[in-house]
Design a protein around this motif. Structure first.
Motif, PDB file in Angstrom:
ATOM      1  N   ILE A  52       0.820  -1.208   0.000  1.00  0.00           N
ATOM      2  CA  ILE A  52       0.000   0.000   0.000  1.00  0.00           C
ATOM      3  C   ILE A  52       0.859   1.265   0.000  1.00  0.00           C
ATOM      4  CG2 ILE A  52      -0.191   0.051   2.520  1.00  0.00           C
ATOM      5  CD1 ILE A  52      -3.020   1.122   2.172  1.00  0.00           C
ATOM      6  N   PHE A  53       2.071   1.166   0.544  1.00  0.00           N
ATOM      7  CA  PHE A  53       2.929   2.349   0.636  1.00  0.00           C
ATOM      8  C   PHE A  53       3.750   2.578  -0.628  1.00  0.00           C
ATOM      9  CE2 PHE A  53       2.335   0.904   5.036  1.00  0.00           C
ATOM     10  CZ  PHE A  53       1.737   2.038   5.566  1.00  0.00           C
ATOM     11  N   THR A  54       3.554   1.745  -1.617  1.00  0.00           N
ATOM     12  CA  THR A  54       4.235   1.961  -2.905  1.00  0.00           C
ATOM     13  C   THR A  54       3.425   2.825  -3.847  1.00  0.00           C
ATOM     14  OG1 THR A  54       3.290  -0.077  -3.839  1.00  0.00           O
ATOM     15  CG2 THR A  54       5.398  -0.270  -2.674  1.00  0.00           C
ATOM     16  N   PHE A  55       2.185   3.117  -3.496  1.00  0.00           N
ATOM     17  CA  PHE A  55       1.337   3.921  -4.360  1.00  0.00           C
ATOM     18  C   PHE A  55       1.661   5.411  -4.167  1.00  0.00           C
ATOM     19  CE2 PHE A  55      -1.722   0.273  -3.543  1.00  0.00           C
ATOM     20  CZ  PHE A  55      -1.313  -0.423  -4.682  1.00  0.00           C
ATOM     21  N   ALA A  56       1.707   6.129  -5.275  1.00  0.00           N
ATOM     22  CA  ALA A  56       2.056   7.549  -5.230  1.00  0.00           C
ATOM     23  C   ALA A  56       1.025   8.352  -4.445  1.00  0.00           C
ATOM     24  CB  ALA A  56       2.187   8.097  -6.651  1.00  0.00           C
ATOM     25  N   ARG A  57      -0.241   7.976  -4.560  1.00  0.00           N
ATOM     26  CA  ARG A  57      -1.278   8.733  -3.853  1.00  0.00           C
ATOM     27  C   ARG A  57      -1.163   8.553  -2.342  1.00  0.00           C
ATOM     28  NH1 ARG A  57      -7.720   8.920  -5.462  1.00  0.00           N
ATOM     29  NH2 ARG A  57      -8.303  10.543  -3.945  1.00  0.00           N
ATOM     30  N   VAL A  58      -0.799   7.345  -1.908  1.00  0.00           N
ATOM     31  CA  VAL A  58      -0.606   7.103  -0.477  1.00  0.00           C
ATOM     32  C   VAL A  58       0.585   7.905   0.034  1.00  0.00           C
ATOM     33  CG1 VAL A  58      -0.010   5.353   1.243  1.00  0.00           C
ATOM     34  CG2 VAL A  58      -1.670   4.834  -0.546  1.00  0.00           C
ATOM     35  N   GLN A  59       1.659   7.918  -0.737  1.00  0.00           N
ATOM     36  CA  GLN A  59       2.826   8.692  -0.338  1.00  0.00           C
ATOM     37  C   GLN A  59       2.509  10.184  -0.274  1.00  0.00           C
ATOM     38  OE1 GLN A  59       5.787   7.592  -3.218  1.00  0.00           O
ATOM     39  NE2 GLN A  59       5.884   5.451  -2.544  1.00  0.00           N
ATOM     40  N   GLN A  60       1.719  10.685  -1.231  1.00  0.00           N
ATOM     41  CA  GLN A  60       1.322  12.091  -1.200  1.00  0.00           C
ATOM     42  C   GLN A  60       0.441  12.382   0.006  1.00  0.00           C
ATOM     43  OE1 GLN A  60       2.377  14.579  -3.236  1.00  0.00           O
ATOM     44  NE2 GLN A  60       1.269  15.949  -1.831  1.00  0.00           N
ATOM     45  N   THR A  61      -0.421  11.427   0.353  1.00  0.00           N
ATOM     46  CA  THR A  61      -1.283  11.598   1.532  1.00  0.00           C
ATOM     47  C   THR A  61      -0.449  11.674   2.808  1.00  0.00           C
ATOM     48  OG1 THR A  61      -3.074  10.403   0.435  1.00  0.00           O
ATOM     49  CG2 THR A  61      -3.202  10.626   2.831  1.00  0.00           C
ATOM     50  N   LEU A  62       0.568  10.823   2.911  1.00  0.00           N
ATOM     51  CA  LEU A  62       1.451  10.881   4.074  1.00  0.00           C
ATOM     52  C   LEU A  62       2.235  12.186   4.114  1.00  0.00           C
ATOM     53  CD1 LEU A  62       2.842   7.221   4.183  1.00  0.00           C
ATOM     54  CD2 LEU A  62       1.292   8.304   5.820  1.00  0.00           C
ATOM     55  N   LEU A  63       2.620  12.679   2.940  1.00  0.00           N
ATOM     56  CA  LEU A  63       3.329  13.967   2.883  1.00  0.00           C
ATOM     57  C   LEU A  63       2.417  15.102   3.333  1.00  0.00           C
ATOM     58  CD1 LEU A  63       5.971  15.357   2.084  1.00  0.00           C
ATOM     59  CD2 LEU A  63       5.048  15.620  -0.223  1.00  0.00           C
ATOM     60  N   ASP A  64       1.157  15.062   2.901  1.00  0.00           N
ATOM     61  CA  ASP A  64       0.196  16.081   3.340  1.00  0.00           C
ATOM     62  C   ASP A  64      -0.052  15.979   4.847  1.00  0.00           C
ATOM     63  OD1 ASP A  64       0.015  16.893   0.705  1.00  0.00           O
ATOM     64  OD2 ASP A  64      -1.812  15.739   0.307  1.00  0.00           O
ATOM     65  N   ALA A  65      -0.117  14.748   5.367  1.00  0.00           N
ATOM     66  CA  ALA A  65      -0.319  14.565   6.804  1.00  0.00           C
ATOM     67  C   ALA A  65       0.877  15.092   7.589  1.00  0.00           C
ATOM     68  CB  ALA A  65      -0.546  13.083   7.115  1.00  0.00           C
ATOM     69  N   THR A  66       2.083  14.906   7.050  1.00  0.00           N
ATOM     70  CA  THR A  66       3.272  15.461   7.700  1.00  0.00           C
ATOM     71  C   THR A  66       3.209  16.985   7.723  1.00  0.00           C
ATOM     72  OG1 THR A  66       4.570  13.561   6.940  1.00  0.00           O
ATOM     73  CG2 THR A  66       5.783  15.507   7.670  1.00  0.00           C
ATOM     74  N   GLY A  67       2.758  17.580   6.613  1.00  0.00           N
ATOM     75  CA  GLY A  67       2.593  19.028   6.584  1.00  0.00           C
ATOM     76  C   GLY A  67       1.561  19.510   7.583  1.00  0.00           C
ATOM     77  N   ALA A  68       0.471  18.761   7.731  1.00  0.00           N
ATOM     78  CA  ALA A  68      -0.551  19.129   8.716  1.00  0.00           C
ATOM     79  C   ALA A  68       0.005  19.037  10.137  1.00  0.00           C
ATOM     80  CB  ALA A  68      -1.769  18.221   8.562  1.00  0.00           C
ATOM     81  N   THR A  69       0.816  18.012  10.383  1.00  0.00           N
ATOM     82  CA  THR A  69       1.437  17.874  11.703  1.00  0.00           C
ATOM     83  C   THR A  69       2.362  19.039  11.994  1.00  0.00           C
ATOM     84  OG1 THR A  69       1.301  15.450  11.616  1.00  0.00           O
ATOM     85  CG2 THR A  69       2.912  16.403  13.117  1.00  0.00           C
ATOM     86  N   LEU A  70       3.202  19.385  11.026  1.00  0.00           N
ATOM     87  CA  LEU A  70       4.134  20.498  11.219  1.00  0.00           C
ATOM     88  C   LEU A  70       3.403  21.828  11.342  1.00  0.00           C
ATOM     89  CD1 LEU A  70       6.976  19.488   8.730  1.00  0.00           C
ATOM     90  CD2 LEU A  70       6.988  19.330  11.221  1.00  0.00           C
ATOM     91  N   SER A  71       2.291  21.976  10.626  1.00  0.00           N
ATOM     92  CA  SER A  71       1.516  23.211  10.723  1.00  0.00           C
ATOM     93  C   SER A  71       0.950  23.393  12.126  1.00  0.00           C
ATOM     94  CB  SER A  71       0.381  23.188   9.692  1.00  0.00           C
ATOM     95  OG  SER A  71      -0.462  24.306   9.845  1.00  0.00           O
ATOM     96  N   ALA A  72       0.354  22.321  12.656  1.00  0.00           N
ATOM     97  CA  ALA A  72      -0.183  22.400  14.018  1.00  0.00           C
ATOM     98  C   ALA A  72       0.929  22.633  15.033  1.00  0.00           C
ATOM     99  CB  ALA A  72      -0.949  21.117  14.346  1.00  0.00           C
ATOM    100  N   PHE A  73       2.068  21.973  14.830  1.00  0.00           N
ATOM    101  CA  PHE A  73       3.177  22.140  15.770  1.00  0.00           C
ATOM    102  C   PHE A  73       3.725  23.570  15.719  1.00  0.00           C
ATOM    103  CE2 PHE A  73       7.855  22.357  15.827  1.00  0.00           C
ATOM    104  CZ  PHE A  73       8.047  22.247  17.196  1.00  0.00           C
ATOM    105  N   GLY A  74       3.895  24.120  14.524  1.00  0.00           N
ATOM    106  CA  GLY A  74       4.458  25.460  14.407  1.00  0.00           C
ATOM    107  C   GLY A  74       3.617  26.503  15.122  1.00  0.00           C
ATOM    108  N   VAL A  75       2.315  26.481  14.877  1.00  0.00           N
ATOM    109  CA  VAL A  75       1.427  27.453  15.525  1.00  0.00           C
ATOM    110  C   VAL A  75       1.384  27.208  17.035  1.00  0.00           C
ATOM    111  CG1 VAL A  75      -0.940  28.317  15.645  1.00  0.00           C
ATOM    112  CG2 VAL A  75       0.055  27.700  13.433  1.00  0.00           C
ATOM    113  N   ALA A  76       1.317  25.925  17.437  1.00  0.00           N
ATOM    114  CA  ALA A  76       1.260  25.608  18.865  1.00  0.00           C
ATOM    115  C   ALA A  76       2.554  25.987  19.572  1.00  0.00           C
ATOM    116  CB  ALA A  76       0.972  24.122  19.055  1.00  0.00           C
ATOM    117  N   ALA A  77       3.697  25.810  18.922  1.00  0.00           N
ATOM    118  CA  ALA A  77       4.974  26.144  19.549  1.00  0.00           C
ATOM    119  C   ALA A  77       5.080  27.649  19.789  1.00  0.00           C
ATOM    120  CB  ALA A  77       6.129  25.662  18.665  1.00  0.00           C
TER     121      ALA A  77
END
Length: 293
Positions: A52-77
């Motif tokens: 499942i992790f070889t699909f480009a869409r899954v990898q893009q989804t994980l990249l977007d989730a990482t961005g969402a995590t960093l966004s929440a962390f940046g504002v919270a920090a």
């Protein structure tokens, strides 16, 4: 000093300690080995589980989730640092009618777990107030309230650990209380407590994973979703490993940047010479007066 508090272990005691240490390590290795063996037996490390992790869409989804995590962390920090400074200064006020509300606020939100705060903000307050908070806002506000309260105690401890002569010398040369706090006490407190501040920011980054409880689309939420896909063999362990690698990588990067900033700060202090400017002159004058006192 240690010999006064307890007797130093003798040869037999040291042998027992080494034996217990070896046994503990073997037991831990045995448990870890058994868990890994069970994962292998159940096919958690097979290629089909990772497909499942070889699909480009899954990898893009994980990249977007990482961005969402960093966004929440940046504002919270940033919000946590600002709130922590405000609460620390408020708690150190000489006026009880100012310090007590800040004290109660800090103790209240420092005692409530972040997960409970997120659930209250997302599930509890909307029905009572008739509003609907987005998951992002619930996660960020909860992180700011909790970590800001913790950082308030960090800043307060750093300020109170400074010699009292620093404050007295600043007041003696005609500075106002706010100027003493801003130009003399806070810079020194932040520098001395920087490792603790960085550690708390790393905790803030890891606490963003609790956002999956309120359906915030971050890394753990997506890993939980991918791990529940039956058509790909329910890859729970691979999803957990991928999420763990992402979190560990971000924490290591944050720690590295923090150490670099701390090293640069110490280096700039060593090579900095006398410059023009009221805050720096006030700090130097206060430090000199404190040494005289």
């Amino acid at each position: 000093m240690s010999s006064v508090l307890y007797d130093a272990p003798g040869p037999k005691a040291r042998s027992r300690h080494r034996l217990f240490g070896v046994i503990s390590v073997l037991v831990i290795l045995g448990i870890v080995g058994f868990v890994i063996w069970r994962f292998i037996e159940t096919g958690q490390f097979s290629a089909s589980k990772w497909q499942i992790f070889t699909f480009a869409r899954v990898q893009q989804t994980l990249l977007d989730a990482t961005g969402a995590t960093l966004s929440a962390f940046g504002v919270a920090a940033v919000g946590s640092l600002i709130l922590g400074l405000v609460l620390a200064v408020g708690r150190l006020s000489d006026h009880p009618w100012v310090s007590r509300p800040f004290h109660w606020f800090t103790e209240l939100f420092r005692a409530i777990p972040v997960l409970i705060l997120m659930m209250l903000l997302y599930y509890g307050l909307p029905p009572a107030l008739g509003v609907k908070w987005p998951p992002y806002l619930a996660v960020v506000v909860a992180l700011i309230l909790y970590n800001g309260s913790v950082l308030a105690e960090v800043f307060r401890a750093g300020i109170e650990a400074l010699p009292k002569g620093q404050r007295e010398a600043g007041l003696a040369i005609g500075l106002r209380k706010s100027q003493v706090m801003q130009s003399i006490l806070l810079p020194q407190a932040v520098r001395s407590m920087l490792p603790v501040i960085i550690s708390q920011l790393v905790v803030t980054l890891k606490d963003t994973a609790l956002g999956f409880i309120v359906t915030y689309n971050e890394i753990l939420f997506q890993a939980k979703f991918f791990g529940s896909q039956v058509q790909y063999g329910t890859p729970i362990v691979p999803s957990a490993i991928v999420a763990g690698v992402l979190y560990v990588g971000m924490c290591l990067i944050l720690s590295g940047l923090a150490k670099l900033a701390e090293r640069q700060l110490r280096r700039s202090q060593k090579i900095a010479g006398p410059k023009k400017g009221a805050p720096l002159q006030a700090t130097q004058a206060a430090q000199g007066a404190a040494e005289t006192i």
